[in-house]
Motif scaffolding. Structure first.
Motif, PDB file in Angstrom:
ATOM      1  N   GLU A 269    -124.870  28.135  -9.477  1.00 32.51           N
ATOM      2  CA  GLU A 269    -123.947  28.279 -10.607  1.00 32.51           C
ATOM      3  C   GLU A 269    -122.591  28.650 -10.027  1.00 32.51           C
ATOM      4  O   GLU A 269    -122.293  29.823  -9.815  1.00 32.51           O
ATOM      5  CB  GLU A 269    -124.431  29.357 -11.568  1.00 32.51           C
ATOM      6  CG  GLU A 269    -125.472  28.883 -12.540  1.00 32.51           C
ATOM      7  CD  GLU A 269    -125.743  29.912 -13.619  1.00 32.51           C
ATOM      8  OE1 GLU A 269    -124.776  30.414 -14.237  1.00 32.51           O
ATOM      9  OE2 GLU A 269    -126.924  30.191 -13.818  1.00 32.51           O
ATOM     10  N   SER A 270    -121.788  27.665  -9.781  1.00 36.60           N
ATOM     11  CA  SER A 270    -120.505  27.868  -9.114  1.00 36.60           C
ATOM     12  C   SER A 270    -119.437  28.340 -10.094  1.00 36.60           C
ATOM     13  O   SER A 270    -119.369  27.870 -11.227  1.00 36.60           O
ATOM     14  CB  SER A 270    -120.057  26.561  -8.464  1.00 36.60           C
ATOM     15  OG  SER A 270    -118.789  26.701  -7.877  1.00 36.60           O
ATOM     16  N   ASP A 271    -118.611  29.253  -9.628  1.00 37.34           N
ATOM     17  CA  ASP A 271    -117.460  29.699 -10.416  1.00 37.34           C
ATOM     18  C   ASP A 271    -116.247  28.797 -10.182  1.00 37.34           C
ATOM     19  O   ASP A 271    -115.271  28.870 -10.915  1.00 37.34           O
ATOM     20  CB  ASP A 271    -117.104  31.148 -10.063  1.00 37.34           C
ATOM     21  CG  ASP A 271    -118.186  32.113 -10.506  1.00 37.34           C
ATOM     22  OD1 ASP A 271    -118.734  31.931 -11.609  1.00 37.34           O
ATOM     23  OD2 ASP A 271    -118.501  33.044  -9.739  1.00 37.34           O
ATOM     24  N   LEU A 272    -116.312  27.975  -9.158  1.00 33.92           N
ATOM     25  CA  LEU A 272    -115.238  27.027  -8.861  1.00 33.92           C
ATOM     26  C   LEU A 272    -115.674  25.675  -9.424  1.00 33.92           C
ATOM     27  O   LEU A 272    -116.474  24.962  -8.821  1.00 33.92           O
ATOM     28  CB  LEU A 272    -115.001  26.934  -7.348  1.00 33.92           C
ATOM     29  CG  LEU A 272    -113.902  25.991  -6.888  1.00 33.92           C
ATOM     30  CD1 LEU A 272    -112.545  26.392  -7.478  1.00 33.92           C
ATOM     31  CD2 LEU A 272    -113.837  25.977  -5.364  1.00 33.92           C
ATOM     32  N   LEU A 273    -115.172  25.353 -10.595  1.00 34.34           N
ATOM     33  CA  LEU A 273    -115.596  24.132 -11.279  1.00 34.34           C
ATOM     34  C   LEU A 273    -115.002  22.892 -10.617  1.00 34.34           C
ATOM     35  O   LEU A 273    -113.857  22.902 -10.158  1.00 34.34           O
ATOM     36  CB  LEU A 273    -115.203  24.192 -12.752  1.00 34.34           C
ATOM     37  CG  LEU A 273    -115.839  25.340 -13.546  1.00 34.34           C
ATOM     38  CD1 LEU A 273    -115.367  25.317 -14.993  1.00 34.34           C
ATOM     39  CD2 LEU A 273    -117.360  25.259 -13.478  1.00 34.34           C
TER      40      LEU A 273
END
Length: 177
Positions: free
Chosen positions: A38-42
């Motif tokens: 679940e990346s915070d950098l889309l």
């Protein structure tokens, strides 16, 4: 009482063991395994990647070159994240001892004690998906390798430095891993 502590530790360890988080990707199933994150950098869906991989260190005889596996992982990760495959443009620049990993079976076996080239199938799969693979001509000359000695689809460049400079001018970034 002393015997209970090791048993209790073993039970806790067994109970907390998790399955391997890495799995085959949507493009390559035999290599380039990925883990869901679940990346915070889309990553915008219209992203276009142009990335060059540099590989100088050869694989152990008969094994897959780690950088070739990384290129497969890059593709698998980003396609799984929603980037269209046609938006991913990779080039692998090969030099140094990694040059043997892009040679045909006869040349590879002669250099590696009759072990098969463990990278050959991976290189073929990457090429089939549009990845460009260039061998440094200066390394090839030092190794005594000619175009005829290369795996099908692998190209020869004047040098690794030249390939990187030209690819950078075309908008490729260098993957530092």
């Amino acid at each position: 009482m002393r015997g209970l502590i090791p048993v209790a530790l073993m039970m806790m360890t067994a109970g907390t063991a998790q399955a391997e988080p890495f799995r085959p990707g949507p493009v390559f199933s035999d290599f380039g395994k990925i883990a869901p994150v679940e990346s915070d950098l889309l990553i915008p869906k219209d992203t276009v990647f142009k990335v060059a991989f540099d590989v100088a260190k050869g694989a152990d005889a008969g094994e897959i070159n780690r950088t070739f596996d990384s290129a497969g992982r890059f593709i698998n990760m980003h396609v799984a994240a929603g980037v269209p495959l046609e938006n991913i443009h990779l080039a692998i620049i090969v030099h140094g001892t990694a040059g043997w990993d892009v040679t045909n079976d006869k040349v590879y076996r002669a250099h590696n004690g009759d072990k098969p080239n463990g990278s050959a199938a991976v290189v073929a799969a990457l090429l089939e998906r549009g990845v460009a693979v260039y061998l440094c001509g200066q390394s090839a000359a030092r190794m005594g390798v000619t175009k005829a000695d290369l795996l099908p689809g692998v190209k020869l460049s004047l040098s690794a430095m030249t390939a990187h400079a030209l690819l950078q001018q075309q908008g490729y970034t260098l993957n530092p891993f």
